[in-house]
Design a protein around this motif. Structure first.
Motif, PDB file in Angstrom:
ATOM      1  N   LEU A  33       0.814  -1.218   0.000  1.00 36.52           N
ATOM      2  CA  LEU A  33       0.000   0.000   0.000  1.00 36.52           C
ATOM      3  C   LEU A  33       0.847   1.267   0.000  1.00 36.52           C
ATOM      4  O   LEU A  33       0.438   2.294  -0.533  1.00 36.52           O
ATOM      5  N   THR A  34       2.007   1.210   0.612  1.00 36.55           N
ATOM      6  CA  THR A  34       2.844   2.412   0.700  1.00 36.55           C
ATOM      7  C   THR A  34       3.866   2.512  -0.424  1.00 36.55           C
ATOM      8  O   THR A  34       4.500   3.549  -0.564  1.00 36.55           O
ATOM      9  N   ASP A  35       4.008   1.489  -1.220  1.00 32.52           N
ATOM     10  CA  ASP A  35       4.948   1.525  -2.338  1.00 32.52           C
ATOM     11  C   ASP A  35       4.262   2.154  -3.543  1.00 32.52           C
ATOM     12  O   ASP A  35       3.318   1.594  -4.093  1.00 32.52           O
ATOM     13  N   TRP A  36       4.713   3.321  -3.977  1.00 37.46           N
ATOM     14  CA  TRP A  36       4.052   4.038  -5.059  1.00 37.46           C
ATOM     15  C   TRP A  36       4.107   3.267  -6.368  1.00 37.46           C
ATOM     16  O   TRP A  36       3.213   3.377  -7.198  1.00 37.46           O
ATOM     17  N   ARG A  37       5.131   2.455  -6.561  1.00 37.23           N
ATOM     18  CA  ARG A  37       5.224   1.678  -7.812  1.00 37.23           C
ATOM     19  C   ARG A  37       4.088   0.658  -7.896  1.00 37.23           C
ATOM     20  O   ARG A  37       3.500   0.458  -8.955  1.00 37.23           O
ATOM     21  N   THR A  38       3.785   0.027  -6.774  1.00 37.37           N
ATOM     22  CA  THR A  38       2.703  -0.958  -6.749  1.00 37.37           C
ATOM     23  C   THR A  38       1.364  -0.279  -7.002  1.00 37.37           C
ATOM     24  O   THR A  38       0.526  -0.800  -7.740  1.00 37.37           O
ATOM     25  N   VAL A  39       1.165   0.889  -6.402  1.00 35.65           N
ATOM     26  CA  VAL A  39      -0.084   1.625  -6.589  1.00 35.65           C
ATOM     27  C   VAL A  39      -0.254   1.996  -8.059  1.00 35.65           C
ATOM     28  O   VAL A  39      -1.336   1.831  -8.631  1.00 35.65           O
ATOM     29  N   ILE A  40       0.813   2.458  -8.692  1.00 40.26           N
ATOM     30  CA  ILE A  40       0.729   2.843 -10.102  1.00 40.26           C
ATOM     31  C   ILE A  40       0.482   1.622 -10.980  1.00 40.26           C
ATOM     32  O   ILE A  40      -0.318   1.663 -11.908  1.00 40.26           O
ATOM     33  N   ARG A  41       1.169   0.521 -10.679  1.00 42.43           N
ATOM     34  CA  ARG A  41       0.975  -0.704 -11.473  1.00 42.43           C
ATOM     35  C   ARG A  41      -0.457  -1.217 -11.343  1.00 42.43           C
ATOM     36  O   ARG A  41      -1.042  -1.690 -12.307  1.00 42.43           O
ATOM     37  N   ARG A  42      -0.995  -1.125 -10.139  1.00 39.08           N
ATOM     38  CA  ARG A  42      -2.334  -1.662  -9.883  1.00 39.08           C
ATOM     39  C   ARG A  42      -3.408  -0.844 -10.597  1.00 39.08           C
ATOM     40  O   ARG A  42      -4.367  -1.395 -11.118  1.00 39.08           O
ATOM     41  N   ASP A  43      -3.278   0.482 -10.596  1.00 38.66           N
ATOM     42  CA  ASP A  43      -4.304   1.336 -11.193  1.00 38.66           C
ATOM     43  C   ASP A  43      -3.664   2.580 -11.815  1.00 38.66           C
ATOM     44  O   ASP A  43      -3.703   3.664 -11.235  1.00 38.66           O
ATOM     45  N   PRO A  44      -3.081   2.437 -13.005  1.00 34.75           N
ATOM     46  CA  PRO A  44      -2.358   3.558 -13.612  1.00 34.75           C
ATOM     47  C   PRO A  44      -3.253   4.748 -13.966  1.00 34.75           C
ATOM     48  O   PRO A  44      -2.813   5.886 -13.904  1.00 34.75           O
ATOM     49  N   ASP A  45      -4.520   4.498 -14.314  1.00 36.28           N
ATOM     50  CA  ASP A  45      -5.404   5.605 -14.677  1.00 36.28           C
ATOM     51  C   ASP A  45      -5.668   6.519 -13.487  1.00 36.28           C
ATOM     52  O   ASP A  45      -5.609   7.739 -13.599  1.00 36.28           O
ATOM     53  N   LYS A  46      -5.951   5.935 -12.342  1.00 36.75           N
ATOM     54  CA  LYS A  46      -6.193   6.747 -11.146  1.00 36.75           C
ATOM     55  C   LYS A  46      -4.917   7.472 -10.722  1.00 36.75           C
ATOM     56  O   LYS A  46      -4.972   8.624 -10.311  1.00 36.75           O
ATOM     57  N   ALA A  47      -3.791   6.798 -10.830  1.00 38.98           N
ATOM     58  CA  ALA A  47      -2.523   7.428 -10.454  1.00 38.98           C
ATOM     59  C   ALA A  47      -2.244   8.631 -11.351  1.00 38.98           C
ATOM     60  O   ALA A  47      -1.817   9.689 -10.869  1.00 38.98           O
ATOM     61  N   LEU A  48      -2.514   8.493 -12.641  1.00 40.74           N
ATOM     62  CA  LEU A  48      -2.312   9.604 -13.574  1.00 40.74           C
ATOM     63  C   LEU A  48      -3.272  10.744 -13.263  1.00 40.74           C
ATOM     64  O   LEU A  48      -2.871  11.919 -13.256  1.00 40.74           O
ATOM     65  N   ALA A  49      -4.529  10.417 -12.974  1.00 38.81           N
ATOM     66  CA  ALA A  49      -5.517  11.447 -12.649  1.00 38.81           C
ATOM     67  C   ALA A  49      -5.119  12.213 -11.392  1.00 38.81           C
ATOM     68  O   ALA A  49      -5.201  13.448 -11.350  1.00 38.81           O
ATOM     69  N   VAL A  50      -4.653  11.494 -10.388  1.00 36.48           N
ATOM     70  CA  VAL A  50      -4.231  12.153  -9.153  1.00 36.48           C
ATOM     71  C   VAL A  50      -3.005  13.033  -9.404  1.00 36.48           C
ATOM     72  O   VAL A  50      -2.925  14.162  -8.909  1.00 36.48           O
ATOM     73  N   ALA A  51      -2.051  12.537 -10.190  1.00 42.96           N
ATOM     74  CA  ALA A  51      -0.848  13.328 -10.485  1.00 42.96           C
ATOM     75  C   ALA A  51      -1.199  14.592 -11.269  1.00 42.96           C
ATOM     76  O   ALA A  51      -0.703  15.682 -10.956  1.00 42.96           O
ATOM     77  N   LEU A  52      -2.057  14.461 -12.267  1.00 42.51           N
ATOM     78  CA  LEU A  52      -2.466  15.635 -13.043  1.00 42.51           C
ATOM     79  C   LEU A  52      -3.228  16.618 -12.167  1.00 42.51           C
ATOM     80  O   LEU A  52      -3.022  17.833 -12.241  1.00 42.51           O
TER      81      LEU A  52
END
Length: 119
Positions: A33-52
């Motif tokens: 849960l705390t590893d950002w790479r795992t979070v991005i791999r699991r749900d890249p669309d949400k990670a991109l939306a949050v970053a944008l």
């Protein structure tokens, strides 16, 4: 009496083993849960939306101004006051568009965070 003591020791040992396995499992889940790479791999669309969204909010919070000098449009003499009124209205309209976009973005980010909340 010795049988009871042996039984209690066996129960304590079994419980210790179960707790150890539980702890290891929780530790691994927390690591994921705390590893950002795992979070991005699991749900890249949400990670991109949050970053944008974060970039947009930071840009608005910092004034959204670039370091280069912007030119102020100069109204032609023949158009006079009408052209300056249009540029002022354009400026207000742009502020309104930014405000609405920010509200939509914050609503989306908050809904994403609520969806990620453990139940």
């Amino acid at each position: 009496m010795n049988e009871r003591v042996a039984e209690l020791r066996e129960m304590a040992s079994a419980e210790r083993e179960r707790l150890s396995e539980s702890f290891d499992s929780l530790q691994e889940e927390l690591r994921d849960l705390t590893d950002w790479r795992t979070v991005i791999r699991r749900d890249p669309d949400k990670a991109l939306a949050v970053a944008l969204g974060a970039g947009f909010v930071i840009g608005l919070a910092s004034g959204g101004k670039s370091t280069r000098r912007r030119r102020t449009p100069v109204a032609p003499v023949s158009q006079g006051r009408a052209a300056s009124a249009v540029s002022v209205l354009g400026s207000d309209a742009w502020r309104e568009v930014k405000s609405i976009a920010l509200q939509l973005l914050l609503a989306k980010v908050s809904s994403l965070l609520v969806d990620r909340r453990p139940r």
